[in-house]
Enzyme design. Structure first.
Site, short mmCIF file in Angstrom:
data_model
loop_
_atom_site.label_atom_id
_atom_site.label_comp_id
_atom_site.label_asym_id
_atom_site.label_seq_id
_atom_site.Cartn_x
_atom_site.Cartn_y
_atom_site.Cartn_z
N ASP A 256 36.84 45.57 38.16
CA ASP A 256 36.31 44.53 37.29
C ASP A 256 35.85 43.37 38.18
O ASP A 256 36.23 43.31 39.35
CB ASP A 256 37.44 44.11 36.33
CG ASP A 256 37.06 42.98 35.42
OD1 ASP A 256 35.89 42.94 34.98
OD2 ASP A 256 37.93 42.13 35.15
N ASP B 235 35.14 39.45 37.00
CA ASP B 235 35.73 38.15 36.71
C ASP B 235 37.24 38.27 36.53
O ASP B 235 37.71 39.07 35.72
CB ASP B 235 35.09 37.55 35.45
CG ASP B 235 33.57 37.44 35.60
OD1 ASP B 235 33.11 37.25 36.74
OD2 ASP B 235 32.86 37.55 34.58
#
Ligand SMILES: [Zn+2]
Length: 190
Positions: A19, A21
């Site tokens: 991922d 953020d």
């Protein structure tokens, strides 16, 4: 779905899905809207260098609903992306590909996590076996997407999860948990 790939490399190497953020950079409740808001976790750049040194493909798997919410322009979105790729490279790391979902939740697309669409498409395009490949994320939806795709989930606990979310995550099968990306990448090398 938005797809970016670096120059092609041999596929019989280990890969990891990441991922963005909250994993590579500090998340913001008002979204990352330009490169000045992209603040790297110091451990993430080191972890990406370690992964690159150990010949692990790094594939970004990221929801970016700020695009279809109209909060970031296409120009700024790709500027943030290329800035990130460049900063990672300056620190000795390498991003091999990125798969972004631009949709809002109400668009009911098949790529926004917790749907497994980004992972499934990355697997098809890059010929990565989902089973046995790790997906590292800091949110419940990352681990749910990993679970639905048949990947092994790793929770990066940056300390921002609610108790209920942590409970739901621990109910998913065999999710490992680390406090830094560097520790999580070391797990891949075991
Ligand atoms: Zn989508």
């Amino acid at each position: 779905m938005l797809i970016w790939t670096n120059s092609c490399r041999c596929n019989n190497r280990k890969s990891v899905f990441l991922d963005r953020d909250g994993v590579i950079n500090i998340d913001r409740p008002d979204y990352i809207k330009n490169r000045h808001e992209l603040e790297f976790y110091p451990d993430s750049l080191k972890a990406l260098r370690l992964a690159t040194e150990k010949d692990i493909n790094v594939i970004l798997i990221s929801n970016q609903s700020a695009i279809n919410r109209g909060l970031i322009s296409w120009q700024n979105f790709w500027d943030v992306h290329h800035h990130m790729v460049r900063r990672i490279a300056e620190e000795g790391g390498r991003l091999d590909a990125a798969f972004y979902c631009p949709h809002r939740p109400d668009e009911n697309c098949s790529c926004r996590k917790p749907s497994p669409g980004l992972l499934v498409n990355a697997s098809r395009l890059l010929k990565i076996r989902l089973h046995g490949t790790y997906m590292i994320g800091d949110r419940l939806k990352d681990l749910q997407a990993a679970y639905r795709a048949g990947c092994q989930g790793i929770l990066l606990d940056r300390g921002c999860l609610q108790k209920e979310e942590l409970q739901e995550i621990s109910d998913l099968s065999a999710v490992k948990r680390y406090a830094t990306l560097l520790e999580a990448v070391r797990e891949l090398l075991r």
